[in-house]
Scaffold this active site. Structure first.
Site, PDB file in Angstrom:
ATOM      1  N   ALA A 155       0.853  -1.197   0.000  1.00  0.00           N
ATOM      2  CA  ALA A 155       0.000   0.000   0.000  1.00  0.00           C
ATOM      3  C   ALA A 155       0.882   1.238   0.000  1.00  0.00           C
ATOM      4  CB  ALA A 155      -0.907   0.010   1.224  1.00  0.00           C
ATOM      5  N   LYS A 156       0.435   2.197  -0.763  1.00  0.00           N
ATOM      6  CA  LYS A 156       1.182   3.443  -0.886  1.00  0.00           C
ATOM      7  C   LYS A 156       1.395   4.078   0.488  1.00  0.00           C
ATOM      8  CE  LYS A 156       3.151   6.317  -3.605  1.00  0.00           C
ATOM      9  NZ  LYS A 156       3.880   6.807  -2.470  1.00  0.00           N
ATOM     10  N   ARG A 157       0.393   3.942   1.353  1.00  0.00           N
ATOM     11  CA  ARG A 157       0.489   4.625   2.642  1.00  0.00           C
ATOM     12  C   ARG A 157       1.596   4.043   3.529  1.00  0.00           C
ATOM     13  NH1 ARG A 157      -3.982   1.675   2.620  1.00  0.00           N
ATOM     14  NH2 ARG A 157      -4.141  -0.049   4.089  1.00  0.00           N
ATOM     15  N   ARG A 158       2.021   2.798   3.239  1.00  0.00           N
ATOM     16  CA  ARG A 158       3.129   2.254   4.028  1.00  0.00           C
ATOM     17  C   ARG A 158       4.467   2.560   3.370  1.00  0.00           C
ATOM     18  NH1 ARG A 158      -0.455  -1.767   6.054  1.00  0.00           N
ATOM     19  NH2 ARG A 158      -0.503  -2.772   4.046  1.00  0.00           N
ATOM     20  N   GLY A 159       4.431   3.426   2.364  1.00  0.00           N
ATOM     21  CA  GLY A 159       5.690   3.934   1.832  1.00  0.00           C
ATOM     22  C   GLY A 159       6.265   3.154   0.669  1.00  0.00           C
TER      23      GLY A 159
END
Ligand code: GLU
Length: 293
Positions: free
Chosen positions: A249-253
């Site tokens: 996921a993008k939110r985990r970088g």
């Protein structure tokens, strides 16, 4: 391919939501959809799922198109935008209302969270608070009366190329939302209608959406739509440091394809590596995990 014969000349599609930049998980999904079509003399379509008014960002669409070109993936025909199809979704919603299968719901997310008692494949199951009540349709979300819909449709089956024949079991989702204010149609309704409208015969997507296909099969039966074959592929997963794998996921970088592209990396080499199951260190091509995009 395990139990089923390969579908000849399939029409597949890659259907990203422009809510964030594409990452390796998207690249893998796009390569799978593209290659399954190309290997069998079929067609590969591109659909932009841009109807979530709160999350969708138009400025990301050119990035997505550039990412696909960088990966060496060419789609057939014009790009389809869900935002151009709102009338189709509304018409299908009307049809389901006429069948007496939708009811308006005014519950807030917080109210649903407070009242819900069960977890389904897509989070908390709506406890049916507004079902059978005299609720104002003004600004309401419209939910599918699942028990009624399942009874009307009768027993249904569908086929996943990898997992084989499935007995449709949408009931654990409860009364899903099909129409709402901020996103005129839910993912379930819009994706099902679009796949039918575009003649998609092989729906490829990640294993995290396997259960959603039970709902889509039900909607196809209720709306008299053609039934495709599905191909739920493994997800690119990353470890969270505590021994658990999660969908990338993008939110985990995780790195955005656009950053790799701008850094001058070779997109076609990346696509080839994904084809061979070569996943960058620290990631794995994992089993399905219970999250929904
Ligand atoms: N828009 C969904 C996503 O971004 C695609 C779902 C599908 O392929 O049906 O993951």
């Amino acid at each position: 391919m395990s139990t089923q014969a390969a579908l000849a000349s399939p029409v597949t599609r890659f259907a990203p939501s422009p809510n964030g930049l594409l990452h390796l998980g998207h690249a893998y999904a796009a390569v799978v959809a593209h290659d399954l079509a190309r290997a069998r003399g079929g067609r590969f379509l591109l659909r932009i799922e841009d109807i979530d008014g709160t999350r969708s960002r138009a400025e990301l669409v050119p990035e997505i198109l550039a990412d696909l070109a960088w990966l060496g993936l060419q789609w057939d025909g014009p790009v389809v935008f869900q935002s151009a199809r709102l009338a189709n979704y509304a018409a299908a919603g009307e049809r389901l209302k006429q069948l007496g299968l939708l009811y308006p719901c005014q519950c807030t997310r917080a109210e649903v969270a407070a009242a819900a008692r069960a977890h389904g494949p897509d989070g908390l199951v709506y406890p049916g608070t507004c079902r059978g009540r005299d609720v104002s349709p003004e600004g309401a979300a419209w939910r599918l009366d699942m028990a009624k819909a399942v009874a009307l449709a009768g027993p249904l089956e569908w086929v996943d190329e990898l997992a084989g024949s499935q007995v449709a079991d949408p009931a654990p989702f409860g009364d899903v939302v099909l129409l709402r204010k901020e996103a005129p149609a839910s993912y379930h309704l819009a994706a099902t209608l679009d796949d039918a409208a575009d003649g998609v015969t092989l729906v490829t997507r990640g294993q995290d959406l396997f259960a959603a296909s039970h709902v889509h099969r039900l909607l196809q039966a209720l709306l008299g739509l053609p039934v495709p074959v599905w191909h739920h592929h493994p997800l690119v997963c990353e470890a969270d440091g505590q021994g658990h794998w999660h969908k990338l996921a993008k939110r985990r970088g995780s790195a955005a394809l656009a950053d790799l592209r701008r850094a001058g990396e070779d997109g076609q080499a990346l696509a080839d590596a994904l084809r061979m199951g070569q996943i960058p260190t620290g990631l794995s091509l994992g089993p399905g995990v219970g999250t929904v995009p």
